[in-house]
Write a protein that holds these residues in place. Structure first.
Motif, PDB file in Angstrom:
ATOM      1  N   SER A  50       0.815  -1.222   0.000  1.00  0.00           N
ATOM      2  CA  SER A  50       0.000   0.000   0.000  1.00  0.00           C
ATOM      3  C   SER A  50       0.847   1.269   0.000  1.00  0.00           C
ATOM      4  N   LEU A  51       2.098   1.201   0.467  1.00  0.00           N
ATOM      5  CA  LEU A  51       2.948   2.398   0.524  1.00  0.00           C
ATOM      6  C   LEU A  51       3.902   2.516  -0.667  1.00  0.00           C
ATOM      7  N   ASP A  52       3.923   1.522  -1.515  1.00  0.00           N
ATOM      8  CA  ASP A  52       4.825   1.528  -2.666  1.00  0.00           C
ATOM      9  C   ASP A  52       4.583   2.774  -3.521  1.00  0.00           C
ATOM     10  N   GLY A  53       5.634   3.551  -3.762  1.00  0.00           N
ATOM     11  CA  GLY A  53       5.542   4.753  -4.589  1.00  0.00           C
ATOM     12  C   GLY A  53       5.057   5.988  -3.852  1.00  0.00           C
ATOM     13  N   GLU A  54       4.768   5.855  -2.548  1.00  0.00           N
ATOM     14  CA  GLU A  54       4.273   6.991  -1.764  1.00  0.00           C
ATOM     15  C   GLU A  54       5.423   7.816  -1.208  1.00  0.00           C
ATOM     16  N   LYS A  55       5.151   9.089  -0.979  1.00  0.00           N
ATOM     17  CA  LYS A  55       6.119   9.954  -0.307  1.00  0.00           C
ATOM     18  C   LYS A  55       5.982   9.715   1.186  1.00  0.00           C
ATOM     19  N   VAL A  56       7.110   9.387   1.835  1.00  0.00           N
ATOM     20  CA  VAL A  56       7.112   9.065   3.259  1.00  0.00           C
ATOM     21  C   VAL A  56       8.204   9.855   3.965  1.00  0.00           C
ATOM     22  N   THR A  57       8.072   9.941   5.279  1.00  0.00           N
ATOM     23  CA  THR A  57       9.095  10.552   6.119  1.00  0.00           C
ATOM     24  C   THR A  57       9.471   9.549   7.198  1.00  0.00           C
ATOM     25  N   ILE A  58      10.773   9.389   7.421  1.00  0.00           N
ATOM     26  CA  ILE A  58      11.256   8.538   8.512  1.00  0.00           C
ATOM     27  C   ILE A  58      12.259   9.335   9.328  1.00  0.00           C
ATOM     28  N   THR A  59      12.412   8.950  10.577  1.00  0.00           N
ATOM     29  CA  THR A  59      13.453   9.503  11.438  1.00  0.00           C
ATOM     30  C   THR A  59      14.298   8.332  11.896  1.00  0.00           C
ATOM     31  N   ALA A  60      15.608   8.363  11.582  1.00  0.00           N
ATOM     32  CA  ALA A  60      16.457   7.208  11.841  1.00  0.00           C
ATOM     33  C   ALA A  60      17.908   7.636  11.965  1.00  0.00           C
ATOM     34  N   GLU A  61      18.725   6.736  12.507  1.00  0.00           N
ATOM     35  CA  GLU A  61      20.164   6.963  12.683  1.00  0.00           C
ATOM     36  C   GLU A  61      20.921   6.477  11.456  1.00  0.00           C
ATOM     37  N   ALA A  62      21.852   7.294  10.965  1.00  0.00           N
ATOM     38  CA  ALA A  62      22.747   6.870   9.888  1.00  0.00           C
ATOM     39  C   ALA A  62      23.705   5.826  10.453  1.00  0.00           C
ATOM     40  N   ILE A  63      23.831   4.686   9.759  1.00  0.00           N
ATOM     41  CA  ILE A  63      24.679   3.597  10.251  1.00  0.00           C
ATOM     42  C   ILE A  63      25.650   3.144   9.168  1.00  0.00           C
ATOM     43  N   GLY A  64      26.693   2.460   9.595  1.00  0.00           N
ATOM     44  CA  GLY A  64      27.665   1.901   8.651  1.00  0.00           C
ATOM     45  C   GLY A  64      28.542   2.975   8.057  1.00  0.00           C
ATOM     46  N   GLU A  65      28.459   3.151   6.764  1.00  0.00           N
ATOM     47  CA  GLU A  65      29.207   4.193   6.062  1.00  0.00           C
ATOM     48  C   GLU A  65      28.472   4.527   4.783  1.00  0.00           C
ATOM     49  N   LYS A  66      28.718   5.717   4.245  1.00  0.00           N
ATOM     50  CA  LYS A  66      28.079   6.050   2.975  1.00  0.00           C
ATOM     51  C   LYS A  66      28.795   5.303   1.862  1.00  0.00           C
ATOM     52  N   MET A  67      28.023   4.894   0.871  1.00  0.00           N
ATOM     53  CA  MET A  67      28.558   4.128  -0.247  1.00  0.00           C
ATOM     54  C   MET A  67      28.318   4.922  -1.524  1.00  0.00           C
ATOM     55  N   GLU A  68      29.364   5.605  -1.965  1.00  0.00           N
ATOM     56  CA  GLU A  68      29.243   6.478  -3.135  1.00  0.00           C
ATOM     57  C   GLU A  68      29.262   5.679  -4.425  1.00  0.00           C
ATOM     58  N   ARG A  69      28.392   6.071  -5.326  1.00  0.00           N
ATOM     59  CA  ARG A  69      28.338   5.530  -6.676  1.00  0.00           C
ATOM     60  C   ARG A  69      28.443   6.712  -7.632  1.00  0.00           C
ATOM     61  N   SER A  70      28.563   6.475  -8.908  1.00  0.00           N
ATOM     62  CA  SER A  70      28.724   7.584  -9.850  1.00  0.00           C
ATOM     63  C   SER A  70      27.470   8.449  -9.932  1.00  0.00           C
ATOM     64  N   GLU A  71      26.279   7.859  -9.722  1.00  0.00           N
ATOM     65  CA  GLU A  71      25.028   8.618  -9.861  1.00  0.00           C
ATOM     66  C   GLU A  71      24.497   9.145  -8.539  1.00  0.00           C
ATOM     67  N   GLY A  72      25.011   8.681  -7.418  1.00  0.00           N
ATOM     68  CA  GLY A  72      24.495   9.091  -6.114  1.00  0.00           C
ATOM     69  C   GLY A  72      25.180   8.337  -4.993  1.00  0.00           C
ATOM     70  N   THR A  73      24.545   8.347  -3.829  1.00  0.00           N
ATOM     71  CA  THR A  73      25.144   7.726  -2.648  1.00  0.00           C
ATOM     72  C   THR A  73      24.092   6.947  -1.867  1.00  0.00           C
ATOM     73  N   TRP A  74      24.475   5.758  -1.402  1.00  0.00           N
ATOM     74  CA  TRP A  74      23.634   4.969  -0.507  1.00  0.00           C
ATOM     75  C   TRP A  74      23.989   5.299   0.926  1.00  0.00           C
ATOM     76  N   VAL A  75      22.978   5.473   1.753  1.00  0.00           N
ATOM     77  CA  VAL A  75      23.155   5.629   3.188  1.00  0.00           C
ATOM     78  C   VAL A  75      22.181   4.666   3.856  1.00  0.00           C
ATOM     79  N   ASN A  76      22.689   3.809   4.711  1.00  0.00           N
ATOM     80  CA  ASN A  76      21.819   2.912   5.470  1.00  0.00           C
ATOM     81  C   ASN A  76      21.400   3.605   6.750  1.00  0.00           C
ATOM     82  N   VAL A  77      20.136   3.425   7.121  1.00  0.00           N
ATOM     83  CA  VAL A  77      19.602   4.032   8.333  1.00  0.00           C
ATOM     84  C   VAL A  77      18.854   2.987   9.141  1.00  0.00           C
ATOM     85  N   ASN A  78      18.805   3.190  10.458  1.00  0.00           N
ATOM     86  CA  ASN A  78      18.119   2.282  11.366  1.00  0.00           C
ATOM     87  C   ASN A  78      17.355   3.122  12.371  1.00  0.00           C
TER      88      ASN A  78
END
Length: 173
Positions: A38-66
């Motif tokens: 039901s939430l697929d494609g919806e605009k959502v807001t979460i509040t979470a802690e950044a964990i691990g490390e950022k993973m840069e790619r050529s088009e953007g960056t992945w950040v894992n949150v918990n």
């Protein structure tokens, strides 16, 4: 009577605030996963802690949150990701982030995994370094057990060396 009607109308307005069409609803990450269809494609807001490390790619960056209920990958541009100062690990508490973006239960752009494509990122609380000191009770028990184990270690070392000497004498004979 008119006072009561106004009071009821005012109460209803407070209970059911109006929301604009593009306002994002705040969810836990577990809510996103449990209501993925039901939430697929919806605009959502979460509040979470950044964990691990950022993973840069050529088009953007992945950040894992918990957020304590679960974890999810968030896709964002590099400049946005560079604003994050701390990532949670054993020695750090990560920045607490409020992220608004589009939730995908199976993002075709990123291998079919659930993710959020961030549109906005707000740092709610900066992270910090964590120091870990052993408790005095643990240090005491470690000392006691080490002293108790020492005689056994000495005994087995002596037995081992005696066996080696005994095996060498048999080989010489």
């Amino acid at each position: 009577m008119e006072k009561y009607i106004r009071a009821v109308i005012f109460s209803l307005i407070l209970l059911f605030p109006s929301t604009s069409a593009d306002a994002a609803v705040s969810y836990s990450i577990n809510d996103l996963i449990e209501n993925a269809i039901s939430l697929d494609g919806e605009k959502v807001t979460i509040t979470a802690e950044a964990i691990g490390e950022k993973m840069e790619r050529s088009e953007g960056t992945w950040v894992n949150v918990n957020d304590g209920t679960n974890a999810i990958g968030v896709w964002m541009d590099k400049l946005t990701a560079d604003r994050i100062g701390y990532f949670g690990d054993y020695s750090h508490k990560g920045d607490t982030l409020r992220i608004t973006g589009t939730y995908s239960r199976a993002c075709l752009e990123h291998g079919g995994e659930p993710d959020i494509h961030a549109e906005t990122l707000e740092i709610i609380k900066s992270g910090e370094a964590i120091s870990h000191r052993p408790s005095p009770a643990k240090a005491l028990w470690a000392s006691i057990l080490s002293v108790a184990a020492a005689p056994f270690a000495i005994y087995f070392i002596r037995q081992s060396s005696l066996r080696k000497k005994h095996n060498v004498r048999h080989l010489d004979a």
